[in-house]
Enzyme design. Structure first.
Site, PDB file in Angstrom:
ATOM      1  N   ASP A  58       0.815  -1.225   0.000  1.00  0.00           N
ATOM      2  CA  ASP A  58       0.000   0.000   0.000  1.00  0.00           C
ATOM      3  C   ASP A  58       0.843   1.267   0.000  1.00  0.00           C
ATOM      4  O   ASP A  58       0.456   2.286   0.557  1.00  0.00           O
ATOM      5  CB  ASP A  58      -0.951   0.037   1.217  1.00  0.00           C
ATOM      6  CG  ASP A  58      -1.758  -1.231   1.330  1.00  0.00           C
ATOM      7  OD1 ASP A  58      -2.281  -1.670   0.297  1.00  0.00           O
ATOM      8  OD2 ASP A  58      -1.855  -1.788   2.436  1.00  0.00           O
ATOM      9  N   ASN A  91      -4.946 -11.235  -3.382  1.00  0.00           N
ATOM     10  CA  ASN A  91      -4.991 -10.910  -1.947  1.00  0.00           C
ATOM     11  C   ASN A  91      -4.647  -9.466  -1.640  1.00  0.00           C
ATOM     12  O   ASN A  91      -4.892  -8.987  -0.551  1.00  0.00           O
ATOM     13  CB  ASN A  91      -4.051 -11.831  -1.163  1.00  0.00           C
ATOM     14  CG  ASN A  91      -2.643 -11.836  -1.720  1.00  0.00           C
ATOM     15  OD1 ASN A  91      -2.442 -11.632  -2.901  1.00  0.00           O
ATOM     16  ND2 ASN A  91      -1.667 -12.056  -0.872  1.00  0.00           N
ATOM     17  N   ALA A  92      -4.030  -8.778  -2.583  1.00  0.00           N
ATOM     18  CA  ALA A  92      -3.710  -7.372  -2.330  1.00  0.00           C
ATOM     19  C   ALA A  92      -4.285  -6.567  -3.484  1.00  0.00           C
ATOM     20  O   ALA A  92      -4.667  -7.122  -4.509  1.00  0.00           O
ATOM     21  CB  ALA A  92      -2.214  -7.166  -2.233  1.00  0.00           C
ATOM     22  N   HIS A 152      -4.307  -2.669  -5.775  1.00  0.00           N
ATOM     23  CA  HIS A 152      -3.803  -1.341  -6.080  1.00  0.00           C
ATOM     24  C   HIS A 152      -4.986  -0.434  -6.293  1.00  0.00           C
ATOM     25  O   HIS A 152      -5.942  -0.835  -6.935  1.00  0.00           O
ATOM     26  CB  HIS A 152      -3.125  -1.317  -7.438  1.00  0.00           C
ATOM     27  CG  HIS A 152      -1.805  -1.967  -7.485  1.00  0.00           C
ATOM     28  ND1 HIS A 152      -0.847  -1.775  -6.541  1.00  0.00           N
ATOM     29  CD2 HIS A 152      -1.277  -2.779  -8.403  1.00  0.00           C
ATOM     30  CE1 HIS A 152       0.219  -2.465  -6.885  1.00  0.00           C
ATOM     31  NE2 HIS A 152      -0.015  -3.080  -8.002  1.00  0.00           N
ATOM     32  N   THR A 153      -4.860   0.802  -5.854  1.00  0.00           N
ATOM     33  CA  THR A 153      -5.892   1.763  -6.191  1.00  0.00           C
ATOM     34  C   THR A 153      -5.324   2.688  -7.248  1.00  0.00           C
ATOM     35  O   THR A 153      -4.222   3.212  -7.091  1.00  0.00           O
ATOM     36  CB  THR A 153      -6.303   2.570  -4.952  1.00  0.00           C
ATOM     37  OG1 THR A 153      -6.457   1.649  -3.881  1.00  0.00           O
ATOM     38  CG2 THR A 153      -7.588   3.318  -5.183  1.00  0.00           C
ATOM     39  N   THR A 191       3.692 -12.764   3.083  1.00  0.00           N
ATOM     40  CA  THR A 191       2.863 -13.392   2.064  1.00  0.00           C
ATOM     41  C   THR A 191       3.599 -14.644   1.566  1.00  0.00           C
ATOM     42  O   THR A 191       4.678 -14.975   2.065  1.00  0.00           O
ATOM     43  CB  THR A 191       2.524 -12.396   0.933  1.00  0.00           C
ATOM     44  OG1 THR A 191       1.493 -12.966   0.121  1.00  0.00           O
ATOM     45  CG2 THR A 191       3.739 -12.062   0.070  1.00  0.00           C
ATOM     46  N   ILE A 248       3.063  12.313   0.352  1.00  0.00           N
ATOM     47  CA  ILE A 248       3.669  13.289   1.261  1.00  0.00           C
ATOM     48  C   ILE A 248       2.695  14.449   1.512  1.00  0.00           C
ATOM     49  O   ILE A 248       2.743  15.087   2.565  1.00  0.00           O
ATOM     50  CB  ILE A 248       5.040  13.772   0.722  1.00  0.00           C
ATOM     51  CG1 ILE A 248       5.776  14.563   1.800  1.00  0.00           C
ATOM     52  CG2 ILE A 248       4.890  14.571  -0.570  1.00  0.00           C
ATOM     53  CD1 ILE A 248       7.252  14.656   1.600  1.00  0.00           C
ATOM     54  N   SER A 283       5.658  12.011  -4.788  1.00  0.00           N
ATOM     55  CA  SER A 283       4.261  12.012  -5.217  1.00  0.00           C
ATOM     56  C   SER A 283       3.440  12.827  -4.239  1.00  0.00           C
ATOM     57  O   SER A 283       3.447  12.549  -3.040  1.00  0.00           O
ATOM     58  CB  SER A 283       3.772  10.564  -5.301  1.00  0.00           C
ATOM     59  OG  SER A 283       2.382  10.533  -5.489  1.00  0.00           O
TER      60      SER A 283
HETATM   61  P1  GDP Z   1      -0.409   0.036  -3.690  1.00  0.00           P
HETATM   62  O1  GDP Z   1      -0.979  -1.280  -3.313  1.00  0.00           O
HETATM   63  O2  GDP Z   1       1.022   0.173  -3.319  1.00  0.00           O
HETATM   64  O3  GDP Z   1      -0.682   0.409  -5.101  1.00  0.00           O
HETATM   65  O4  GDP Z   1      -1.129   1.137  -2.784  1.00  0.00           O
HETATM   66  P2  GDP Z   1      -2.698   1.411  -2.572  1.00  0.00           P
HETATM   67  O5  GDP Z   1      -3.330   1.630  -3.874  1.00  0.00           O
HETATM   68  O6  GDP Z   1      -3.317   0.436  -1.673  1.00  0.00           O
HETATM   69  O7  GDP Z   1      -2.615   2.723  -1.693  1.00  0.00           O
HETATM   70  C1  GDP Z   1      -2.260   3.893  -2.169  1.00  0.00           C
HETATM   71  C2  GDP Z   1      -3.394   4.867  -1.950  1.00  0.00           C
HETATM   72  O8  GDP Z   1      -2.891   6.152  -1.913  1.00  0.00           O
HETATM   73  C3  GDP Z   1      -4.403   4.884  -3.085  1.00  0.00           C
HETATM   74  O9  GDP Z   1      -5.669   5.245  -2.591  1.00  0.00           O
HETATM   75  C4  GDP Z   1      -3.848   5.942  -4.030  1.00  0.00           C
HETATM   76  O10 GDP Z   1      -4.834   6.539  -4.854  1.00  0.00           O
HETATM   77  C5  GDP Z   1      -3.317   6.907  -3.048  1.00  0.00           C
HETATM   78  N1  GDP Z   1      -2.141   7.649  -3.452  1.00  0.00           N
HETATM   79  C6  GDP Z   1      -1.054   7.238  -4.166  1.00  0.00           C
HETATM   80  N2  GDP Z   1      -0.139   8.212  -4.225  1.00  0.00           N
HETATM   81  C7  GDP Z   1      -0.649   9.254  -3.512  1.00  0.00           C
HETATM   82  C8  GDP Z   1      -0.160  10.555  -3.172  1.00  0.00           C
HETATM   83  O11 GDP Z   1       0.949  10.939  -3.501  1.00  0.00           O
HETATM   84  N3  GDP Z   1      -0.986  11.326  -2.408  1.00  0.00           N
HETATM   85  C9  GDP Z   1      -2.199  10.931  -1.965  1.00  0.00           C
HETATM   86  N4  GDP Z   1      -2.930  11.759  -1.225  1.00  0.00           N
HETATM   87  N5  GDP Z   1      -2.681   9.700  -2.264  1.00  0.00           N
HETATM   88  C10 GDP Z   1      -1.921   8.893  -3.022  1.00  0.00           C
END
Ligand code: GDP
Length: 424
Positions: A12, A37-38, A40-41, A237, A333, A413
């Site tokens: 995450d 199991n994991a 990405h958003t 995992t 950040i 980011s």
């Molecule tokens: P991943 O599994 O590593 O891809 O991470 P996730 O998708 O579970 O978690 C990252 C979350 O943070 C998501 O909701 C993204 O849209 C969001 N996100 C990613 N980069 C940034 C950022 O620089 N700032 C903010 N506020 N949200 C971010």
């Protein structure tokens, strides 16, 4: 040229966003390990998506998406995700699935669920996607490869043999109903139909692509802390989360991975149980969780509230080292803009001694965080595109972390969108 995007921490970290961004310049995006199991958003002009099985290149019409042999393949989930993204206006993606990938069967999910229930309070906090039973079967050599769907008669014989073992456990360990070959064959027939259009010798395809100089992206899942060898065993995992495994899980030469973008979040979060030295609790945690990520720190797969904590340079430095980071992307950040001062865990105290080398789990259990406090910047930094335009305290935070982890932060980011990125 092959680039890997992997996580330095517990997962995450925002890998999905970085991959989606880098996929803009890629010809091929590959998933090489893990399963559903994991998640990405990803937020882009089509909307906000939670991907669990599909590579992040599916939003780019020219990208070829590959599910490598190292992945735990859940055919129903692949189909559901394809239906979901296409239903929301994304053009049908180009997808190839390795004929050497193995299939997560319904009984893997069943055993995952039964085992978590049996362990009750001592469970691993599994997402019950069947991943651990799947990889156990793979290495016990009773897994089912996509290629085996070409000979259903031979497969029936194999399934008969598998069920002898499974049914003894079901009956005597879990006191559950036994499985029948007929039902499993029906399930496999469904999978055969779902996978037929996509199954291919992806390693041969990638060999050619590498030789032609195609731009290839390896997309990791979770992070170093969850690696079965180098992570916080046993709360890990079941497949390697390291960039090195990209070579195996995709079937490409290790020396072709030239760039390893290791993603680390500007604070910490973790889903499930396991050692997490810089974890915070109470109101302090609740506020960070609520403000964190994009809409709060809640699991993309499970919706579970994530455990949160401050940045940990001990874990992250180790995390980057084991990944072999050539570039570090520091994410999310922007979320820290509300703090007067920002704690960073810069050492662990174990038995009265301070250590900065990330230890094994036995030692980790005794570790207490040693904090360094950095001044906050107290403003919204979203929308800033040049590093020099960031508030001084924000730059100092980035540079402090960079010095402590010992790997170059080349991307910062500051928002969930594809365009919210500062290159250094
Ligand atoms: P991943 O599994 O590593 O891809 O991470 P996730 O998708 O579970 O978690 C990252 C979350 O943070 C998501 O909701 C993204 O849209 C969001 N996100 C990613 N980069 C940034 C950022 O620089 N700032 C903010 N506020 N949200 C971010």
């Amino acid at each position: 040229m092959v680039t890997a995007v992997t996580g330095a921490n517990w997962g995450d970290e925002g890998k999905g966003k970085i991959t989606d961004m880098l996929a803009d310049q890629a010809d091929i995006v590959i998933r090489f390990q893990g399963g559903a199991n994991a998640g990405h958003t990803i937020k882009n002009h089509y909307g906000k998506f939670a991907l669990h099985t599909l590579p992040s290149g599916v939003f780019h019409p020219d990208v070829i998406n590959v599910i490598g042999n190292g992945v735990a393949l859940s055919p129903h989930k692949i189909k559901a995700e394809l239906d979901e993204i296409m239903g929301r206006g994304v053009p049908a993606p180009k997808l190839m699935i390795s004929d050497r990938a193995q299939i997560v069967m319904s009984y893997h999910v069943l055993f995952d669920t039964l085992e978590e229930a049996r362990l009750a309070g001592k469970s691993f906090g599994s997402t019950k996607s069947g991943i651990a039973p799947f990889y156990s079967d793979k290495f016990a050599k009773i897994g089912i490869q996509v290629s085996e769907l070409q000979d259903m008669d031979a497969l029936r014989e194999k399934v008969d043999g598998i069920l002898v073992k499974k049914n003894i456990l079901l009956k005597h360990l879990y006191h559950a109903e036994e499985l029948r070959t007929e039902d499993i064959m029906e399930e496999l027939e469904e999978y055969r139909q779902i996978l037929a259009p996509y199954a291919a010798d992806t390693a041969a395809f990638l060999d050619k692509a590498v030789k032609e100089g195609k731009r290839i992206l390896l997309e990791g899942q979770l992070g170093t802390m969850k690696d079965p060898d180098h992570g916080i065993y046993p709360m890990v995992t079941s497949s390697s989360t390291l960039a090195a495994y990209g070579a195996i899980g995709a079937g490409i030469p290790p020396y072709e991975i030239k760039k390893i973008v290791t993603v680390t979040k500007a604070y910490s979060s973790a889903v499930g149980a396991g050692e997490f030295v810089s974890e915070i609790f109470g109101d302090e945690a609740e506020e960070l969780r609520r403000r964190g990520g994009d809409g709060g720190e809640y699991g993309a797969t499970t919706g579970r509230p994530r455990r949160v904590g401050w940045y940990d340079t001990v874990a992250s430095s180790y995390g980057c080292r084991l990944q072999g980071a050539t570039d570090v992307a520091l994410t999310v950040i922007d979320v820290l803009g509300y703090l007067d001062e920002i704690p960073v865990c810069t050492a662990y105290e174990i038995d009265g001694k301070q250590v900065t080398d990330f230890p094994t789990t036995v030692q980790l259990k005794k570790a207490k965080p040693v904090w360094t406090y950095l001044p906050g910047w107290k403003c919204d930094i979203t929308g800033i595109r040049n590093y020099e335009d960031l508030p001084e305290n924000c730059r100092k935070y980035v540079e402090f972390i960079e010095e402590k982890i010992g790997y170059p932060i080349t991307m910062v980011s500051n928002g969930p969108g594809r365009e919210d990125i500062i290159y250094r």
